[in-house]
Design a protein around this motif. Structure first.
Motif, short mmCIF file in Angstrom:
data_model
loop_
_atom_site.label_atom_id
_atom_site.label_comp_id
_atom_site.label_asym_id
_atom_site.label_seq_id
_atom_site.Cartn_x
_atom_site.Cartn_y
_atom_site.Cartn_z
N LYS A 1 -13.70 -1.04 -5.65
CA LYS A 1 -13.44 -0.27 -6.59
C LYS A 1 -12.06 -0.10 -6.55
O LYS A 1 -11.22 0.59 -7.59
CB LYS A 1 -13.89 1.12 -6.12
CG LYS A 1 -15.34 1.25 -6.41
CD LYS A 1 -15.97 2.62 -6.00
CE LYS A 1 -17.37 2.94 -6.33
NZ LYS A 1 -18.06 3.99 -5.76
N ARG B 1 -7.70 12.86 -0.20
CA ARG B 1 -7.73 12.58 -1.16
C ARG B 1 -8.14 11.06 -1.49
O ARG B 1 -8.07 10.55 -0.35
CB ARG B 1 -6.24 12.56 -2.02
CG ARG B 1 -5.16 11.82 -1.32
CD ARG B 1 -3.95 12.45 -1.87
NE ARG B 1 -2.97 11.71 -1.19
CZ ARG B 1 -2.37 11.49 0.03
NH1 ARG B 1 -2.84 12.32 0.93
NH2 ARG B 1 -1.33 10.82 0.29
N ASP B 2 -8.45 10.56 -2.91
CA ASP B 2 -8.65 9.12 -3.02
C ASP B 2 -7.72 8.84 -4.11
O ASP B 2 -7.39 9.24 -5.14
CB ASP B 2 -10.08 9.09 -3.91
CG ASP B 2 -11.07 9.55 -2.93
OD1 ASP B 2 -11.16 9.45 -1.79
OD2 ASP B 2 -12.34 10.09 -3.41
N VAL B 3 -7.17 7.68 -3.74
CA VAL B 3 -5.91 7.25 -4.31
C VAL B 3 -6.17 5.69 -4.85
O VAL B 3 -6.55 5.10 -4.22
CB VAL B 3 -4.73 7.19 -3.52
CG1 VAL B 3 -3.49 6.67 -4.18
CG2 VAL B 3 -4.61 8.53 -2.78
N PRO B 4 -6.06 5.56 -6.40
CA PRO B 4 -6.32 4.26 -6.84
C PRO B 4 -5.08 3.14 -6.51
O PRO B 4 -4.18 3.70 -6.17
CB PRO B 4 -6.07 4.51 -8.38
CG PRO B 4 -5.27 5.57 -8.55
CD PRO B 4 -5.60 6.63 -7.48
N LEU C 1 -2.77 12.85 -6.32
CA LEU C 1 -2.60 11.79 -5.69
C LEU C 1 -1.49 11.75 -4.55
O LEU C 1 -1.87 11.05 -3.50
CB LEU C 1 -1.88 10.77 -6.91
CG LEU C 1 -2.98 10.43 -7.93
CD1 LEU C 1 -2.16 9.66 -8.99
CD2 LEU C 1 -4.13 9.83 -7.40
N ALA D 1 0.29 3.19 -3.35
CA ALA D 1 -0.61 4.28 -3.10
C ALA D 1 0.21 5.63 -2.75
O ALA D 1 -0.23 6.69 -2.63
CB ALA D 1 -1.57 3.91 -2.34
N VAL E 1 -9.85 1.60 -4.38
CA VAL E 1 -9.38 3.20 -4.03
C VAL E 1 -9.18 3.01 -2.44
O VAL E 1 -9.98 2.54 -1.67
CB VAL E 1 -10.58 3.84 -4.49
CG1 VAL E 1 -10.27 5.41 -4.06
CG2 VAL E 1 -10.64 3.98 -6.02
N THR F 1 0.90 -1.06 -0.03
CA THR F 1 0.03 0.09 0.11
C THR F 1 0.99 1.09 -0.01
O THR F 1 0.59 2.24 -0.70
CB THR F 1 -0.94 -0.12 1.26
OG1 THR F 1 -1.72 -1.18 1.30
CG2 THR F 1 -1.77 1.13 1.08
N SER G 1 -9.34 6.08 0.27
CA SER G 1 -9.49 7.39 0.67
C SER G 1 -8.82 7.91 2.14
O SER G 1 -9.21 7.19 2.99
CB SER G 1 -11.14 7.54 0.93
OG SER G 1 -11.82 7.21 -0.20
N ASP H 1 -11.92 0.72 -0.27
CA ASP H 1 -13.18 0.12 -1.07
C ASP H 1 -12.36 -0.62 -1.97
O ASP H 1 -11.75 -0.42 -3.13
CB ASP H 1 -13.56 1.41 -1.87
CG ASP H 1 -14.82 0.71 -2.91
OD1 ASP H 1 -14.89 -0.30 -3.15
OD2 ASP H 1 -15.94 1.37 -3.01
#
Length: 380
Positions: free
Chosen positions: A218, A243-246, A344, A199, A220, A195, A222, A215
């Motif tokens: 998805k 932020r939201d990171v894939p 990101l 990320a 993602v 991670t 957060s 999640d």
């Protein structure tokens, strides 16, 4: 009416007395040895009185008193504890010992330059001198906001501290080293390492990450909270930190396995300690990250230290933040825009992104193509 008049002291010495009325109507005096100096000072004071910015020496705060007010303001503003502690060290260890008893109204730009020179003479590093001068400037900003001083002499200071230029480029593991790290990341800490790598979360953000912010369908993560060095949970460093990171598939799979193997504690932390509390930062470094690197062969030998068997101590090659730098470099390699990389990474401004990773956005082939086209257009 403001004026300079001659005065003979009981000792027989002749001095010059500047006589004026301040903004509150209070009559004030200041003594000088030379009439020219008194005249120049009184001219400046009359201007400041007209502007409503004059503060008499007798009513001015000392630097120590103003620093206390500033530190209180920092606490009221909700600055992070680590930041407040750093500021307090600047005040207690560097500013007060040299300037603490001086009145704010008595400090000019030359005094600031002399203070910086004295810090260097006393062995402070160039970086520390610059930080201390910034804190001194902040003290004056707060004092001026409160009407305790007319000007900020630090704003006009140009403090230049001699220091050999150092590379500001972060140390980033190579792709081969990253593959070795991924292979060595096994067991219950594999998800933490993957991670961090894919990320690019800060250590404090990883320690404060909750399952409610992950999640897995998805893919993602957060970022909404972080845990500081004292174990206190709070918001990210800045608004941009939320932020939201894939997530990469390998990280998603590792988190799924980790989710099944990790008891869901009362705080719902993704990476809790054995007691269910946030992981201690030093434990991540000393018990997880450094041993992983050494096991993977990513270390140097310290000839000045030996272990119990008399062998040179193995020192891990990278700090934990190197995984965050690696994530940024991988984002950039995939041609993500600088603005997207900023988002990101949770940087507060695009300037931070470019200052840290600007060299990674360079494209030597594109540069050569561009200059070739410039030449062609110029000579056609």
């Amino acid at each position: 009416m403001a004026k300079v008049r001659k005065r003979t002291l009981p000792s027989g010495k002749t001095v010059w007395l500047a006589d004026y009325t301040d903004v509150s109507g209070q009559r004030r005096f200041k003594q000088f040895d030379k009439k020219s100096v008194a005249d120049d000072w009184l001219t400046k004071v009359k201007r400041d009185v007209q502007l409503g910015t004059h503060v008499a020496d007798s009513t001015s705060l000392t630097v120590k008193e103003a620093a206390t007010v500033w530190l209180g303001r920092c606490a009221d503003a909700g600055l992070e504890r680590s930041t407040r502690d750093a500021y307090k060290q600047h005040v207690d260890l560097h500013i007060v010992p040299f300037l603490g008893l001086k009145k704010l109204s008595q400090i000019g730009t030359p005094t600031v330059h002399a203070f910086a020179d004295e810090l260097v003479k006393e062995g402070r590093s160039a970086a520390m001198v610059k930080r201390v001068i910034r804190s001194l400037g902040a003290i004056f900003v707060e004092a001026r906001r409160r009407g305790s001083v007319a000007t900020n002499p630090v704003s006009d200071a140009r403090v230049k501290v001699g220091e050999r230029r150092k590379s500001t480029r972060p140390e980033i593991p190579s792709k081969q080293e990253l593959r070795v790290i991924i292979g060595a990341a096994t067991g219950k800490h594999r998800a933490l390492m993957l991670t961090a790598l894919f990320a690019g979360l800060r250590a404090s953000e990883l320690r404060g990450l909750r399952w409610s912010c992950v999640d897995l369908k998805k893919g993602v993560v957060s970022v909404r909270e972080r845990v500081d060095a004292w174990g206190e949970v709070g918001a990210p460093k800045s608004a941009a930190g939320e932020r939201d990171v894939p997530l990469a598939p390998i990280a998603i799979n590792a988190l799924k396995e980790h989710r099944l193997a990790t008891p869901n504690g009362p705080d719902g932390l993704v990476f809790p300690s054995a007691e269910g509390t946030p992981l201690n930062h030093q434990n991540i470094i000393n018990r997880i990250w450094n041993p992983l690197q050494i096991a993977a062969g990513l270390f140097t030998l310290d000839p000045e230290r030996t272990d119990d068997d008399g062998n040179p101590v193995k020192v891990a090659k990278y700090n934990f933040h190197a995984l965050r730098h690696a994530a940024a470099s991988l984002f950039i390699e995939q041609k993500l825009s600088p603005k997207r990389v900023q988002t990101l990474m949770g940087h507060s401004s695009i300037t931070v992104t470019f200052d840290t990773y600007g060299h990674l956005f360079e494209d030597a082939d594109a540069d050569q193509t561009a200059v070739a086209e410039i030449e062609a257009r110029l000579l056609q």
